[in-house]
Write an enzyme that holds these catalytic residues in place. Structure first.
Site, mmCIF file in Angstrom:
data_model
loop_
_atom_site.group_PDB
_atom_site.id
_atom_site.type_symbol
_atom_site.label_atom_id
_atom_site.label_comp_id
_atom_site.label_asym_id
_atom_site.label_seq_id
_atom_site.Cartn_x
_atom_site.Cartn_y
_atom_site.Cartn_z
ATOM 1 N N ALA A 55 0.608 -4.208 -4.368
ATOM 2 C CA ALA A 55 0.145 -5.530 -5.150
ATOM 3 C C ALA A 55 -0.636 -6.474 -4.486
ATOM 4 O O ALA A 55 -1.826 -7.052 -4.900
ATOM 5 C CB ALA A 55 1.567 -5.962 -5.781
ATOM 6 N N TRP A 56 -0.292 -6.702 -3.191
ATOM 7 C CA TRP A 56 -1.066 -7.679 -2.475
ATOM 8 C C TRP A 56 -2.423 -7.409 -2.145
ATOM 9 O O TRP A 56 -3.334 -8.195 -2.544
ATOM 10 C CB TRP A 56 -0.162 -7.926 -0.948
ATOM 11 C CG TRP A 56 -0.969 -8.530 0.071
ATOM 12 C CD1 TRP A 56 -1.057 -9.932 0.223
ATOM 13 C CD2 TRP A 56 -1.530 -7.791 1.111
ATOM 14 N NE1 TRP A 56 -1.961 -10.159 1.423
ATOM 15 C CE2 TRP A 56 -2.341 -9.001 2.095
ATOM 16 C CE3 TRP A 56 -1.812 -6.656 1.616
ATOM 17 C CZ2 TRP A 56 -2.897 -8.780 3.091
ATOM 18 C CZ3 TRP A 56 -2.620 -6.352 2.600
ATOM 19 C CH2 TRP A 56 -2.902 -7.418 3.419
ATOM 20 N N GLY A 95 4.455 -6.265 -3.505
ATOM 21 C CA GLY A 95 4.685 -5.814 -2.339
ATOM 22 C C GLY A 95 3.128 -5.334 -1.621
ATOM 23 O O GLY A 95 2.274 -5.998 -2.004
ATOM 24 N N ASN A 96 3.213 -4.491 -0.647
ATOM 25 C CA ASN A 96 1.995 -4.264 0.210
ATOM 26 C C ASN A 96 0.692 -3.937 -0.882
ATOM 27 O O ASN A 96 -0.268 -4.332 -0.701
ATOM 28 C CB ASN A 96 2.267 -3.106 1.037
ATOM 29 C CG ASN A 96 1.007 -2.467 1.837
ATOM 30 O OD1 ASN A 96 0.285 -1.855 1.373
ATOM 31 N ND2 ASN A 96 0.360 -3.671 2.619
ATOM 32 N N ASP A 108 5.326 3.942 2.319
ATOM 33 C CA ASP A 108 5.351 4.077 0.831
ATOM 34 C C ASP A 108 6.291 2.786 0.345
ATOM 35 O O ASP A 108 6.642 2.127 0.977
ATOM 36 C CB ASP A 108 5.948 5.314 0.415
ATOM 37 C CG ASP A 108 5.759 5.727 -0.851
ATOM 38 O OD1 ASP A 108 4.468 5.896 -1.623
ATOM 39 O OD2 ASP A 108 6.570 5.515 -2.000
ATOM 40 N N LYS A 154 5.929 14.439 1.324
ATOM 41 C CA LYS A 154 6.592 13.037 0.992
ATOM 42 C C LYS A 154 7.823 13.119 1.839
ATOM 43 O O LYS A 154 8.414 14.244 1.803
ATOM 44 C CB LYS A 154 6.687 12.834 -0.431
ATOM 45 C CG LYS A 154 6.618 11.257 -0.761
ATOM 46 C CD LYS A 154 5.501 10.777 -1.021
ATOM 47 C CE LYS A 154 5.381 9.442 -0.941
ATOM 48 N NZ LYS A 154 4.155 8.862 -1.535
#
Ligand code: GLU
Length: 446
Positions: free
Chosen positions: A241-242, A238-239, A164, A124
């Site tokens: 959730a979309w 965001g990405n 991320d 990460k």
């Protein structure tokens, strides 16, 4: 292994690293029994080695903002474990990024990547750069300055970063542009989440959310439930959730809430194509607020200061940040009749919330299993890059389906209790651990 002794030692070595210690404790508690059935693990000190990252690269990034002011950020790449493949994991841009946060994420990533069935180690990275309110030009300059430091530590067979929180397709583009200039090589597979014209994989943008919903489908199937007609509350916009909102809607569920740091949107009629597309517009605005959704769509209401968990729902999907669903939220969900919670964010629920939800006997699954479709599709992107070809969306989606199914099966195999309840936390942790541990054992003391 003794969890109390191990944790005491870790707390002494890493004081105040609360997220990291939380993530390690959860794993240790759930694998303890299995671990102690394997004296060979104890002998090779597998767990003592696995909880510490292989290395942490720390660097300073200095850049100039639009007003001509000089800014400095603190930045990291944590190469956690490479037993089963090259280091792999996202980069997070968020003002709260520190070593504790990235170590928790790198540790989780190691297990998650093992679950995907693909050969990827765990890593990460990130920066305390705060994208909120930044212009596109500032984001580009920061990404370029970040890569100037990082490029020499990554490579398609060494370490492969991706997005991320705060890092999406736009940022990956700027990062790759600078990488290519510095490396003087077109190493497509050095980053994932790339654009479709330069080595990106179809379905990768949607993959975390889609994979999560495929996983939830398996959980529901097993429990004799269905997404059709169920109400779903999602945190974030965001990405991730979309993708989750898109697939949940496609599968017949009604997404009645999305949220942001400013409050929650109550969306009683569910989503449609226009609303789902607008989530991307919100993200691209760099404002990190969800309120404009209710100005744009008449049938939606904005409730300031409230979380998604205050809206009555059947299924709750945390899709934003770690520890975003606490004990009180869990109680509120249960009181409202929620019967399934699946973490799509990494470590979205606090340990107290998990204990409350599991204690009530409802369906609960952890992020490292539910959201693994994102990194799994990154793995598929790497495969396509290595073969210099690109698969159709249907082909990638089919492979994603297969992977999420096998992760669910692994969780059931290792997480089934005597009373029939599936402890998905335990299942995911043991399944991920066994694979990494076996590889470490066979590779000797390194
Ligand atoms: N950041 C995502 C995760 O938490 C994706 C990582 C990747 O694709 O490498 O798994």
């Amino acid at each position: 292994m003794n969890v109390t002794t191990l944790m005491a030692e870790l707390e002494r070595r890493h004081p105040g690293e609360s997220e990291y210690l939380q993530a390690v404790r959860e794993v240790l508690e759930s694998i303890e029994e299995t671990y102690n059935l394997h004296p060979e693990f104890e002998k090779a000190k597998i767990i003592e080695r696995m909880v510490e990252p292989d290395r942490i690269i720390t660097f300073r990034v200095t850049w100039v903002d639009d007003r001509g002011e000089i800014r400095t950020n603190l930045d990291y790449r944590i190469q956690f474990n490479s037993a089963i493949g090259p280091y792999k994991g996202g980069i997070r841009f968020h003002k709260a990024v520190n070593t504790s946060m990235l170590k928790f994420l790198g540790f989780e990533q190691t297990f998650k990547n093992a679950l995907t069935t693909l050969p990827m180690g765990g890593a990460k990275g990130g920066s305390d750069f705060d994208p909120v309110g930044k212009s596109d030009a500032e984001i580009m300059r920061f990404c370029q300055a970040f890569m100037l430091e990082l490029w020499n530590n990554i490579g398609p067979d060494t370490d492969v970063p991706a997005g991320d929180v705060g890092v999406g397709g736009r940022e990956i583009g700027y990062l790759y542009g600078m990488y290519k200039k510095l490396a003087r090589e077109y190493n497509t597979g050095v980053l994932t989440g790339k654009g479709m014209t330069w080595g990106g994989s179809l379905i990768r943008p949607e993959a975390t959310g889609y994979g999560a919903l495929y996983f939830v489908q398996h959980m529901l199937d097993r429990a004799g439930r269905s997404l059709k007609g169920s109400t779903v509350a999602i945190s974030g916009f965001g990405n991730v959730a979309w993708g989750a909102a898109k697939k949940a809607t496609e599968l017949g569920a009604k997404v009645i809430a999305i949220s942001g740091p400013d409050g929650v949107i109550h969306n009683p009629n569910g989503m449609n194509d226009e609303k789902i597309a607008y989530m991307l517009t919100l993200r691209a605005s760099n404002q990190n607020i969800v309120a404009p959704f209710a100005e744009r769509f008449d049938d939606a209401t904005f409730i300031p200061g409230k979380k998604a968990w205050s809206i009555k729902c059947d299924i709750a999907l945390p899709c934003a940040f770690q520890n975003e669903l606490g004990e009180e939220d869990a109680k509120e969900l249960l009181a409202n009749g929620t019967w399934c919670v699946a973490e799509v964010s990494n470590m979205g629920c606090t340990p107290e919330a998990i204990a409350t939800l599991q204690g009530a006997g409802i369906l609960f699954a952890p992020g490292k299993a539910v959201n693994a479709g994102g990194v799994a599709t990154s793995g598929l992107e790497m495969t396509q890059n290595a073969m210099h070809i690109s698969w159709s969306a249907a082909e990638v989606d089919e492979k994603l389906h297969y992977i999420m199914h096998s992760i669910h099966e692994a969780c059931v195999k290792y997480g089934k209790q005597e009373d029939g309840y599936i402890n998905y936390v335990k299942g995911a942790n043991i399944a991920g651990f066994m694979k990494v541990a076996q590889a470490m054992l066979e590779q000797g003391i390194v």
